[in-house]
Design a protein around this motif. Structure first.
Motif, PDB file in Angstrom:
ATOM      1  N   GLU A 121       1.195  -1.010  -0.086  1.00 59.22           N
ATOM      2  CA  GLU A 121       0.062  -0.030   0.039  1.00 59.22           C
ATOM      3  C   GLU A 121       0.865   1.184   0.000  1.00 59.22           C
ATOM      4  O   GLU A 121       1.988   0.969   0.423  1.00 59.22           O
ATOM      5  N   THR A 122       0.350   2.545  -0.188  1.00 60.10           N
ATOM      6  CA  THR A 122       0.951   3.679  -0.301  1.00 60.10           C
ATOM      7  C   THR A 122       0.390   4.716   0.458  1.00 60.10           C
ATOM      8  O   THR A 122      -1.169   4.515   0.627  1.00 60.10           O
ATOM      9  N   ILE A 123       0.768   5.689   0.902  1.00 59.78           N
ATOM     10  CA  ILE A 123      -0.361   6.872   1.297  1.00 59.78           C
ATOM     11  C   ILE A 123      -1.256   7.258   0.296  1.00 59.78           C
ATOM     12  O   ILE A 123      -2.399   7.401   0.450  1.00 59.78           O
ATOM     13  N   GLU A 124      -0.870   7.367  -0.882  1.00 55.45           N
ATOM     14  CA  GLU A 124      -1.883   7.788  -2.148  1.00 55.45           C
ATOM     15  C   GLU A 124      -2.904   6.712  -2.101  1.00 55.45           C
ATOM     16  O   GLU A 124      -4.113   7.018  -1.981  1.00 55.45           O
ATOM     17  N   THR A 125      -2.691   5.294  -2.290  1.00 58.50           N
ATOM     18  CA  THR A 125      -3.564   4.324  -2.637  1.00 58.50           C
ATOM     19  C   THR A 125      -4.427   4.083  -1.153  1.00 58.50           C
ATOM     20  O   THR A 125      -5.539   3.746  -1.311  1.00 58.50           O
ATOM     21  N   GLY A 126      -3.712   4.165  -0.176  1.00 56.39           N
ATOM     22  CA  GLY A 126      -4.401   3.803   1.122  1.00 56.39           C
ATOM     23  C   GLY A 126      -5.538   4.922   1.548  1.00 56.39           C
ATOM     24  O   GLY A 126      -6.649   4.736   1.867  1.00 56.39           O
ATOM     25  N   THR A 127      -5.172   6.425   1.305  1.00 55.97           N
ATOM     26  CA  THR A 127      -5.927   7.405   1.410  1.00 55.97           C
ATOM     27  C   THR A 127      -7.288   7.423   0.269  1.00 55.97           C
ATOM     28  O   THR A 127      -8.290   7.935   0.527  1.00 55.97           O
ATOM     29  N   MET A 128      -6.851   6.845  -0.910  1.00 58.56           N
ATOM     30  CA  MET A 128      -7.832   6.661  -1.883  1.00 58.56           C
ATOM     31  C   MET A 128      -9.060   5.881  -1.404  1.00 58.56           C
ATOM     32  O   MET A 128     -10.149   5.896  -1.734  1.00 58.56           O
ATOM     33  N   ALA A 129      -8.366   4.479  -0.918  1.00 59.72           N
ATOM     34  CA  ALA A 129      -9.511   3.745  -0.412  1.00 59.72           C
ATOM     35  C   ALA A 129     -10.241   4.096   0.692  1.00 59.72           C
ATOM     36  O   ALA A 129     -11.285   3.814   0.959  1.00 59.72           O
ATOM     37  N   ALA A 130      -9.518   5.117   1.533  1.00 59.69           N
ATOM     38  CA  ALA A 130     -10.209   5.640   2.595  1.00 59.69           C
ATOM     39  C   ALA A 130     -11.505   6.677   2.008  1.00 59.69           C
ATOM     40  O   ALA A 130     -12.626   6.301   2.378  1.00 59.69           O
ATOM     41  N   ALA A 131     -11.122   7.228   0.842  1.00 59.60           N
ATOM     42  CA  ALA A 131     -12.018   8.256   0.427  1.00 59.60           C
ATOM     43  C   ALA A 131     -13.264   7.079  -0.068  1.00 59.60           C
ATOM     44  O   ALA A 131     -14.377   7.657  -0.028  1.00 59.60           O
ATOM     45  N   ALA A 132     -13.021   6.325  -0.829  1.00 59.88           N
ATOM     46  CA  ALA A 132     -14.089   5.145  -1.480  1.00 59.88           C
ATOM     47  C   ALA A 132     -14.871   4.738  -0.290  1.00 59.88           C
ATOM     48  O   ALA A 132     -15.978   4.232  -0.600  1.00 59.88           O
TER      49      ALA A 132
END
Ligand SMILES: NC(=O)N[C@@H](CC(=O)O)C(=O)O
Ligand SMILES: [Zn+2]
Ligand SMILES: [Zn+2]
Length: 426
Positions: free
Chosen positions: A72-83
């Motif tokens: 995971e990255t900070i980018e993909t993890g926070t995109m997942a959070a938003a989703a």
């Protein structure tokens, strides 16, 4: 010109009341809330038929950066959070290196802010390298933005070190966040100790491995007056210990995960490593006790413990594969479907436990929708059923035991600080 979000049922976890309202957003803030607000000169977003909740807040996420960006990255993890409808998340320091210095706390916050999908509050390590020996510099870590301290992934084995940590955290008014696991009892276990582990002839993890450390740490919290927060509570006896400690006015809070509320170790028979998590899925009596604990307030909030791993890692199997499930993109629909749709819990109470409670106990902004507050909210669709499709996850992780479940309540639109950070294309 503002953005006018029109006609959704706005859920208020504070009053327990929900009604159709318009929300006017100007910049990062909610400027007005009311019935049939004036639309002229505003961008109008039609939310009729949807429910709007305060942005969800997850107190326990593994973003894996720095160092494990294949997971995971900070980018993909926070995109997942938003989703998943989350606008704020707290991330655990068991990265590589461990987040035990203020430089990494600053790195995580600024990286997350640069992408802007969700606000990330780092949790810093209790001990250097999470080795359980020497305390980190709590003061510097707090100044850099850490909202609490944890050696999550491992328990702090020494009661002396834990006591010193509680004393130091109390001076800063921050929580010590406990992964409760006595390693002399959990040993090399890969699932709950019980009939299923016996049947599969694999080493088990005793419930007592978790409960004795929870008991130890509420006693230390009582003695020091510090705030102790229990991660991913799973055994019935641990729920009882926390309930008792609260009756004694110990400053203890606790979180529970969707998987410990919904699944048992029976699932390991069919899913193997895909059902491997720490603490492990436990018995039906434990699961039912967690649900009761959530309903009576012993367990204060929901945490996903989003723990992404690659398919190759999980393919190593039940005994040697890593512990953990992704959770950000399924948690709200799972709990909505299991508890709200079935009438066990109100939507307002679920919103409280997934937003208001973590904001309150971790001293974070948000957790409610109010004029002058941050424009952090999520619109969910409770009318339509949809399958958990891991191929559509924003997270790099696909490791969930809930794959292909049919659920209600998926987020349709997530607003973070006034910006649309997730919009369901379907
Ligand atoms: N929960 C898990 O099964 N795994 C977590 C560690 C943790 O939360 O203890 C991880 O970092 O993978
Ligand atoms: Zn943990
Ligand atoms: Zn964790």
């Amino acid at each position: 010109m503002g953005r006018l979000f029109q006609g959704a049922v706005v859920v208020d976890p504070m009053t327990g009341q929900s009604r159709v309202l318009d929300l006017l957003v100007e910049g990062q803030m909610i400027a007005q809330i009311g019935v049939d607000l004036e639309t002229s000169s505003h961008e109008v977003i039609d939310l009729r038929g949807l429910h709007v909740l305060p942005g969800l807040i997850d107190p326990h996420v593994h973003l894996r950066e720095p160092g494990q960006t294949h997971k995971e990255t900070i980018e993909t993890g926070t995109m997942a959070a938003a989703a998943g409808g989350f606008t704020q998340i707290c991330c655990m320091p068991n990265t590589s290196p461990i987040v035990d210095s203020s430089e990494w706390v600053t790195f995580i916050r600024t990286t997350a802010d640069r992408f802007g999908y969700a606000t990330v509050h780092p949790i810093a390590a209790i001990t250097k390298g999470s080795k359980g020996e020497e305390l980190t510099d709590f003061d510097a870590l707090k100044k850099a933005g850490a909202v609490g301290f944890s050696d999550d992934g491992r328990g702090v084995q020494s009661a002396r070190v834990m006591r010193d940590a509680l004393m130091a955290a109390k001076l800063l008014d921050l929580p010590i966040i406990v992964h409760a696991e006595d390693e002399t009892l959990s040993g090399a276990g890969c699932m709950n100790a019980g009939d299923v582990a016996q049947q599969l002839q694999v080493p088990g993890i005793l419930s007592s491995a978790e409960t004795v450390m929870i008991a130890r740490d509420v006693i230390l919290a009582q003695e020091t007056g510090a705030h102790v927060h229990m991660c991913h509570v799973s055994p019935e006896a641990a729920v009882s210990v926390i309930r008792y400690a609260k009756q004694q006015h110990v400053h203890v809070t606790a979180e529970v995960t969707p998987h410990h509320l919904l699944l048992t170790d029976e699932l390991v028979l069919t899913l193997g490593a895909q059902a491997k998590v720490n603490p492990p899925l436990r018995s039906e009596a434990d699961r039912a006790a967690c649900v009761r604990g959530l309903l009576d307030g012993t367990l204060d909030m929901v945490a996903t413990d989003h723990a992404p791993h690659t398919e190759e890692e999980k393919a190593r199997g039940l005994v040697s594969g890593p512990f953990g499930f992704v959770g950000l993109e399924v948690s709200f629909p799972l709990l909505y479907t299991a508890f709200v749709k079935s009438g066990i819990l109100s939507l307002e109470k679920l919103a409280y436990m997934m937003s208001t409670a973590p904001a309150k106990h971790f001293h974070l902004p948000g957790g409610r929708i109010e004029v002058g507050g941050l424009a952090d909210f999520v619109a969910v669709d409770i009318a339509h059923e949809r399958r958990v499709d891991v191929a559509r996850f924003r997270s790099k992780g696909r490791n969930t035991p809930f794959v292909n479940r049919m659920l209600y309540g998926f987020p349709v639109m997530t607003i973070h600080r006034g910006q649309t950070v997730f919009l369901d294309a379907q």
